[in-house]
Design a protein around this motif. Structure first.
Motif, PDB file in Angstrom:
ATOM      1  N   ILE A 120     -41.055  10.633 -54.504  1.00 46.12           N
ATOM      2  CA  ILE A 120     -39.967   9.950 -54.209  1.00 46.12           C
ATOM      3  C   ILE A 120     -40.639   8.661 -52.939  1.00 46.12           C
ATOM      4  O   ILE A 120     -40.369   7.531 -53.184  1.00 46.12           O
ATOM      5  CB  ILE A 120     -38.811  10.389 -53.280  1.00 46.12           C
ATOM      6  N   LYS A 121     -41.483   9.211 -52.146  1.00 48.47           N
ATOM      7  CA  LYS A 121     -42.258   8.462 -51.017  1.00 48.47           C
ATOM      8  C   LYS A 121     -42.959   7.464 -51.915  1.00 48.47           C
ATOM      9  O   LYS A 121     -42.896   6.183 -51.508  1.00 48.47           O
ATOM     10  CB  LYS A 121     -42.875   9.263 -50.177  1.00 48.47           C
ATOM     11  N   GLU A 122     -43.555   7.676 -52.912  1.00 47.08           N
ATOM     12  CA  GLU A 122     -44.681   6.876 -53.447  1.00 47.08           C
ATOM     13  C   GLU A 122     -44.052   5.910 -54.263  1.00 47.08           C
ATOM     14  O   GLU A 122     -44.372   4.605 -54.504  1.00 47.08           O
ATOM     15  CB  GLU A 122     -45.450   7.687 -54.369  1.00 47.08           C
ATOM     16  N   ARG A 123     -42.784   6.168 -55.007  1.00 46.88           N
ATOM     17  CA  ARG A 123     -41.926   5.523 -55.720  1.00 46.88           C
ATOM     18  C   ARG A 123     -41.413   4.360 -54.665  1.00 46.88           C
ATOM     19  O   ARG A 123     -41.373   3.175 -55.291  1.00 46.88           O
ATOM     20  CB  ARG A 123     -41.022   6.100 -56.649  1.00 46.88           C
ATOM     21  N   ILE A 127     -41.775   0.225 -54.978  1.00 50.51           N
ATOM     22  CA  ILE A 127     -40.938  -0.641 -55.323  1.00 50.51           C
ATOM     23  C   ILE A 127     -40.561  -1.706 -54.367  1.00 50.51           C
ATOM     24  O   ILE A 127     -40.442  -2.875 -54.472  1.00 50.51           O
ATOM     25  CB  ILE A 127     -39.467   0.043 -55.284  1.00 50.51           C
ATOM     26  N   LYS A 128     -41.138  -1.105 -53.067  1.00 49.53           N
ATOM     27  CA  LYS A 128     -40.939  -2.244 -51.991  1.00 49.53           C
ATOM     28  C   LYS A 128     -42.273  -3.426 -52.236  1.00 49.53           C
ATOM     29  O   LYS A 128     -41.887  -4.512 -51.933  1.00 49.53           O
ATOM     30  CB  LYS A 128     -41.142  -1.604 -50.501  1.00 49.53           C
ATOM     31  N   ALA A 129     -43.182  -2.696 -52.760  1.00 50.53           N
ATOM     32  CA  ALA A 129     -44.361  -3.648 -53.140  1.00 50.53           C
ATOM     33  C   ALA A 129     -43.902  -4.675 -54.020  1.00 50.53           C
ATOM     34  O   ALA A 129     -44.320  -5.691 -54.046  1.00 50.53           O
ATOM     35  CB  ALA A 129     -45.785  -2.921 -53.510  1.00 50.53           C
ATOM     36  N   GLU A 130     -43.198  -4.231 -55.106  1.00 51.51           N
ATOM     37  CA  GLU A 130     -42.777  -5.118 -56.105  1.00 51.51           C
ATOM     38  C   GLU A 130     -42.079  -6.166 -55.547  1.00 51.51           C
ATOM     39  O   GLU A 130     -41.973  -7.391 -56.073  1.00 51.51           O
ATOM     40  CB  GLU A 130     -42.122  -4.281 -57.578  1.00 51.51           C
ATOM     41  N   ARG A 164     -48.550   0.565 -43.479  1.00 50.36           N
ATOM     42  CA  ARG A 164     -48.706  -0.251 -44.598  1.00 50.36           C
ATOM     43  C   ARG A 164     -50.022   0.013 -45.236  1.00 50.36           C
ATOM     44  O   ARG A 164     -50.335  -0.208 -46.572  1.00 50.36           O
ATOM     45  CB  ARG A 164     -48.367  -1.663 -44.563  1.00 50.36           C
ATOM     46  N   ALA A 165     -51.045  -0.336 -44.476  1.00 49.95           N
ATOM     47  CA  ALA A 165     -52.639  -0.259 -44.934  1.00 49.95           C
ATOM     48  C   ALA A 165     -52.754   1.372 -45.442  1.00 49.95           C
ATOM     49  O   ALA A 165     -53.755   1.126 -46.418  1.00 49.95           O
ATOM     50  CB  ALA A 165     -53.545  -0.613 -43.679  1.00 49.95           C
ATOM     51  N   ALA A 166     -52.155   2.062 -44.604  1.00 53.27           N
ATOM     52  CA  ALA A 166     -52.535   3.502 -45.260  1.00 53.27           C
ATOM     53  C   ALA A 166     -52.246   3.759 -46.624  1.00 53.27           C
ATOM     54  O   ALA A 166     -52.648   4.393 -47.531  1.00 53.27           O
ATOM     55  CB  ALA A 166     -52.074   4.600 -44.263  1.00 53.27           C
ATOM     56  N   ALA A 167     -51.021   3.174 -47.034  1.00 51.09           N
ATOM     57  CA  ALA A 167     -50.274   3.230 -48.167  1.00 51.09           C
ATOM     58  C   ALA A 167     -51.388   2.714 -49.480  1.00 51.09           C
ATOM     59  O   ALA A 167     -51.222   3.111 -50.618  1.00 51.09           O
ATOM     60  CB  ALA A 167     -49.179   2.682 -48.214  1.00 51.09           C
ATOM     61  N   ALA A 168     -52.251   1.895 -48.793  1.00 53.62           N
ATOM     62  CA  ALA A 168     -53.018   1.273 -50.001  1.00 53.62           C
ATOM     63  C   ALA A 168     -54.538   1.914 -49.831  1.00 53.62           C
ATOM     64  O   ALA A 168     -55.478   1.340 -50.624  1.00 53.62           O
ATOM     65  CB  ALA A 168     -53.311  -0.144 -49.610  1.00 53.62           C
ATOM     66  N   GLY A 169     -54.634   3.155 -49.094  1.00 53.05           N
ATOM     67  CA  GLY A 169     -55.736   3.726 -48.912  1.00 53.05           C
ATOM     68  C   GLY A 169     -56.543   3.309 -47.896  1.00 53.05           C
ATOM     69  O   GLY A 169     -57.641   4.050 -47.787  1.00 53.05           O
TER      70      GLY A 169
END
Length: 272
Positions: A120-123, A127-130, A164-169
């Protein structure tokens, strides 16, 4: 009689009536109302922190009125109205919760779709990035940090930037290097102090605070909430010192630091 949302919207129209409205309300704009919105949001947070639920309904009402105000200003300027506000947030939340509304329809009866919390978190982040890409109009230039509001409190914004940066690795996988980074930043603060360079001290302190927020995030602690708790603890203990000095007929400003430190320790022993 109990007033409803339509009554509040009507009240707002009356306050902004060009001929018969309130002079103060007629002078307001988006920019002039924004500081009041921040203040009302903090008052909501304070009522929650104090667990004053009798007061909370009123504070939430004050915050709701801010939204109604913006809707009225938007309608007058031809930008948007209340219906646009409600429609926009409803569509956004339906879109961001495909695990609840799998076909994108608000009224579809609950189904059997089950997702793990991490899915759920990843999705949600996807969606927010889109959505950010759609807003940008130029996805190739889109920053990871797009739309993180600059008006947020600094600790909160730091946590959001890091998240936000962590979500991109871009993140440490464990907490140990985060603690090491704090030690490194503290050494750099000491060096800047030794050079007596005020601008450098300010910069290094900023880096240290940013690293501390990173530690809070890794430990799943909200930095703003943690610091608010620290503020409240300091206030309780200082008030205890003031009370003890008053009872002894002493003045705070005339009390030696050693005495103040001893009273501070007493406050700690009292569990304050």
């Amino acid at each position: 009689m109990s007033y409803q949302l339509d009554d509040l919207l009507y009240l707002m129209e009356r306050l902004r009536d060009p001929q018969h409205g309130c002079p103060w309300d007629l002078k307001q704009s988006f920019a002039s109302i924004a500081p009041h919105t921040l203040e009302e949001a903090y008052e909501v947070a304070d009522a929650i922190a104090e667990e004053d639920y009798g007061q909370l309904a009123g504070e939430v009402g004050d915050l709701l009125f801010q939204v109604v105000y913006y809707a009225q200003l938007g309608r007058e300027a031809g930008h948007f109205d209340w219906n646009d506000v409600v429609d926009g947030i409803t569509r956004k939340l339906v879109r961001r919760h495909p695990h609840v509304f799998p076909d994108g329809n608000l009224r579809t009866p609950p189904g059997t779709l089950r997702l793990e919390e991490q899915q759920i978190k990843e999705r949600w982040e996807q969606i927010k990035a889109e959505e950010r890409a759609e807003k940008s109009g130029a996805p190739e230039q889109l920053s990871l940090l797009e739309d993180v509001p600059r008006a947020l409190p600094a600790l909160t914004r730091a946590q959001k930037l890091q998240k936000r940066a962590a979500a991109a690795g871009f993140d440490w996988p464990q907490v140990t290097p985060v603690i090491d980074k704090i030690a490194e930043e503290l050494d750099e603060v000491r060096e800047a102090i030794g050079r007596r360079e005020h601008d450098a001290v300010e910069e290094e302190l900023g880096d240290l605070l940013f690293a501390m927020v990173n530690l809070a995030r890794h430990l799943k602690v909200d930095a703003e909430t943690a610091l608010r708790g620290g503020n409240e603890k300091f206030e309780r203990r200082l008030r205890y010192i003031e009370q003890q000095l008053t009872a002894a007929g002493e003045r705070f400003a005339d009390t030696p630091l050693e005495r103040l430190d001893a009273l501070w320790d007493d406050a700690k022993d009292e569990g304050l």
